[in-house]
Design a protein around this motif. Sequence first.
Motif, PDB file in Angstrom:
ATOM      1  N   ASP A 139       0.813  -1.219   0.000  1.00  0.00           N
ATOM      2  CA  ASP A 139       0.000   0.000   0.000  1.00  0.00           C
ATOM      3  C   ASP A 139       0.844   1.266   0.000  1.00  0.00           C
ATOM      4  O   ASP A 139       0.355   2.341  -0.345  1.00  0.00           O
ATOM      5  CB  ASP A 139      -0.924   0.024   1.226  1.00  0.00           C
ATOM      6  CG  ASP A 139      -2.122  -0.903   1.070  1.00  0.00           C
ATOM      7  OD1 ASP A 139      -2.370  -1.340  -0.078  1.00  0.00           O
ATOM      8  OD2 ASP A 139      -2.787  -1.184   2.073  1.00  0.00           O
ATOM      9  N   CYS A 156       0.962   5.303 -11.522  1.00  0.00           N
ATOM     10  CA  CYS A 156       0.159   4.079 -11.594  1.00  0.00           C
ATOM     11  C   CYS A 156      -0.342   3.717 -10.200  1.00  0.00           C
ATOM     12  O   CYS A 156       0.373   3.079  -9.423  1.00  0.00           O
ATOM     13  CB  CYS A 156       0.983   2.936 -12.174  1.00  0.00           C
ATOM     14  SG  CYS A 156       1.550   3.223 -13.867  1.00  0.00           S
ATOM     15  N   SER A 157      -1.552   4.121  -9.901  1.00  0.00           N
ATOM     16  CA  SER A 157      -2.174   3.780  -8.617  1.00  0.00           C
ATOM     17  C   SER A 157      -3.419   2.960  -8.894  1.00  0.00           C
ATOM     18  O   SER A 157      -3.783   2.724 -10.049  1.00  0.00           O
ATOM     19  CB  SER A 157      -2.531   5.055  -7.848  1.00  0.00           C
ATOM     20  OG  SER A 157      -3.403   5.867  -8.621  1.00  0.00           O
ATOM     21  N   ASP A 158      -4.084   2.509  -7.832  1.00  0.00           N
ATOM     22  CA  ASP A 158      -5.340   1.786  -8.004  1.00  0.00           C
ATOM     23  C   ASP A 158      -6.314   2.211  -6.913  1.00  0.00           C
ATOM     24  O   ASP A 158      -6.019   3.114  -6.127  1.00  0.00           O
ATOM     25  CB  ASP A 158      -5.116   0.269  -7.996  1.00  0.00           C
ATOM     26  CG  ASP A 158      -4.422  -0.228  -6.733  1.00  0.00           C
ATOM     27  OD1 ASP A 158      -4.658   0.363  -5.651  1.00  0.00           O
ATOM     28  OD2 ASP A 158      -3.646  -1.205  -6.817  1.00  0.00           O
ATOM     29  N   ASP A 159      -7.463   1.568  -6.875  1.00  0.00           N
ATOM     30  CA  ASP A 159      -8.502   1.972  -5.924  1.00  0.00           C
ATOM     31  C   ASP A 159      -8.084   1.770  -4.479  1.00  0.00           C
ATOM     32  O   ASP A 159      -8.662   2.386  -3.570  1.00  0.00           O
ATOM     33  CB  ASP A 159      -9.792   1.189  -6.195  1.00  0.00           C
ATOM     34  CG  ASP A 159     -10.424   1.556  -7.529  1.00  0.00           C
ATOM     35  OD1 ASP A 159     -10.105   2.647  -8.042  1.00  0.00           O
ATOM     36  OD2 ASP A 159     -11.214   0.740  -8.065  1.00  0.00           O
ATOM     37  N   ASP A 160      -7.092   0.896  -4.239  1.00  0.00           N
ATOM     38  CA  ASP A 160      -6.654   0.618  -2.873  1.00  0.00           C
ATOM     39  C   ASP A 160      -5.531   1.553  -2.418  1.00  0.00           C
ATOM     40  O   ASP A 160      -5.099   1.480  -1.263  1.00  0.00           O
ATOM     41  CB  ASP A 160      -6.170  -0.830  -2.761  1.00  0.00           C
ATOM     42  CG  ASP A 160      -7.300  -1.828  -2.979  1.00  0.00           C
ATOM     43  OD1 ASP A 160      -8.446  -1.507  -2.607  1.00  0.00           O
ATOM     44  OD2 ASP A 160      -7.033  -2.911  -3.540  1.00  0.00           O
ATOM     45  N   THR A 161      -5.050   2.418  -3.307  1.00  0.00           N
ATOM     46  CA  THR A 161      -3.959   3.318  -2.942  1.00  0.00           C
ATOM     47  C   THR A 161      -4.450   4.360  -1.943  1.00  0.00           C
ATOM     48  O   THR A 161      -5.430   5.060  -2.215  1.00  0.00           O
ATOM     49  CB  THR A 161      -3.407   4.041  -4.185  1.00  0.00           C
ATOM     50  OG1 THR A 161      -2.965   3.070  -5.130  1.00  0.00           O
ATOM     51  CG2 THR A 161      -2.254   4.954  -3.807  1.00  0.00           C
ATOM     52  N   PRO A 180      -5.192   7.698  -0.379  1.00  0.00           N
ATOM     53  CA  PRO A 180      -5.213   9.012  -1.034  1.00  0.00           C
ATOM     54  C   PRO A 180      -4.082   9.931  -0.595  1.00  0.00           C
ATOM     55  O   PRO A 180      -3.529  10.681  -1.403  1.00  0.00           O
ATOM     56  CB  PRO A 180      -6.579   9.587  -0.642  1.00  0.00           C
ATOM     57  CG  PRO A 180      -7.409   8.403  -0.292  1.00  0.00           C
ATOM     58  CD  PRO A 180      -6.472   7.389   0.267  1.00  0.00           C
ATOM     59  N   HIS A 188      -2.594   9.684 -14.891  1.00  0.00           N
ATOM     60  CA  HIS A 188      -2.883   8.472 -14.125  1.00  0.00           C
ATOM     61  C   HIS A 188      -3.215   7.350 -15.104  1.00  0.00           C
ATOM     62  O   HIS A 188      -4.214   7.425 -15.827  1.00  0.00           O
ATOM     63  CB  HIS A 188      -4.042   8.710 -13.158  1.00  0.00           C
ATOM     64  CG  HIS A 188      -3.746   9.743 -12.106  1.00  0.00           C
ATOM     65  ND1 HIS A 188      -3.123   9.434 -10.917  1.00  0.00           N
ATOM     66  CD2 HIS A 188      -3.972  11.084 -12.087  1.00  0.00           C
ATOM     67  CE1 HIS A 188      -2.985  10.544 -10.201  1.00  0.00           C
ATOM     68  NE2 HIS A 188      -3.490  11.548 -10.887  1.00  0.00           N
ATOM     69  N   GLU A 216      -3.065   2.852 -15.911  1.00  0.00           N
ATOM     70  CA  GLU A 216      -2.853   1.488 -15.436  1.00  0.00           C
ATOM     71  C   GLU A 216      -1.465   1.018 -15.887  1.00  0.00           C
ATOM     72  O   GLU A 216      -1.005   1.391 -16.973  1.00  0.00           O
ATOM     73  CB  GLU A 216      -3.913   0.553 -16.013  1.00  0.00           C
ATOM     74  CG  GLU A 216      -5.328   0.839 -15.557  1.00  0.00           C
ATOM     75  CD  GLU A 216      -5.518   0.502 -14.076  1.00  0.00           C
ATOM     76  OE1 GLU A 216      -4.799  -0.406 -13.576  1.00  0.00           O
ATOM     77  OE2 GLU A 216      -6.363   1.140 -13.428  1.00  0.00           O
TER      78      GLU A 216
END
Length: 381
Positions: free
Chosen positions: A113, A145-150, A152, A171, A173
């Motif tokens: 994370d 490159c982040s995702d929904d679990d990164t 904020p 941003h 993938e």
Amino acid sequence: MSRSDLPHRVHVVGAGLLGTSAGLALTRAGCAVTLEDTSPTAGRLAADMGAGTLSAAHPDTELVIVAAPPDVAADVIVAQLRALPEATVTDVASVKGVILERVRAATERHELDRYIGSHPMAGRERSGAVSARVDLFEARPWVICSDDDTPPERLAQVVAVAEAAGATVLHLEPEFHDSSVARVSHAPQVVASLMAAQLIEMPVDGIALAGQGLRDVIRIAASDPGLWTQILAGNAHEVRDVLQHVRADLDAVIDALSLDAGGYATLAQTIAAGNEGHQRVPGKHGQAPTVYGTVTVVVGDEPGGLARVFTDVHQLGINIEDVRIDHATGHRLGSLDIMVLPDRVQDLVTGLSERGWRLPDHAEQEAPAPAAPHAGPPADG
């Protein structure tokens, strides 16, 4: 970017071109930057250039930038995640998918994370700290490159660092990033290198015919072989896919050059397809592509020539959109292509002709050249 998101303490691992340039930019932005490199000489050089202090990371470091070569980046990222358990860790490697996979395989969820991959789309043919520039990232894309679990707050730190360096954040993938850079960066490097390699056995008298077209194609062929081997290996699947498509198109052109039935059409379609692709490349400042008018000025190779022609264009009140310089073979002359908006071409032709500049493509429109002190004057080499 909120100024409060910019980390106060940043640790940069890797004092090469990107790491040193990042250190320079973040030091300018007010961050306290520490530097680390496996080469003491590289680290001291980066520090001497003003990129930060050569030392171990401060315990309160908020963000780590890993600027290590792609083949070791994942190991360095994992080591930093464990050495600084409160810090956010990012990297600037030009491949993202394979690094993420290796980091994921070697970490726990709470560690992963804190890792956010990134890639500033900036660089130079020359490598090392000595080639670093504080403005290397200015107005360049910086992919994150982040995702929904990164978390904020951690994403905000990486965004703030990119923006503090002057970059524009995108941003993406990881898979889309790797597929895209294979087409806009990695495969072009291979093609440029292959074309430049065709010159190795070529007689010098033949190479002397080289013009700006060849120079444009092979400019990046001067890149570091070791670094590019790592980049190509790290993005091998995507680069291979692009080059297979290029090979198929190249085979079609080779067959067409037998000039059998349909050959001329294939050649024309190949060039036309290149036109279409070329038109999709963004124009200045990322805006839609714009077709410019070009005015070619003959200049000589002596100090002050470029300054004089640029001053004359400025005095005419015309904005230069782009320039290109081509040097004549065997003569201390060159041509300066000045790109301007189409509706200013005639104004530029008339104004420069009146000031004594030679405009070969517009000779019939030139006014009689006055006895100007810089008639036909000349570009810096």
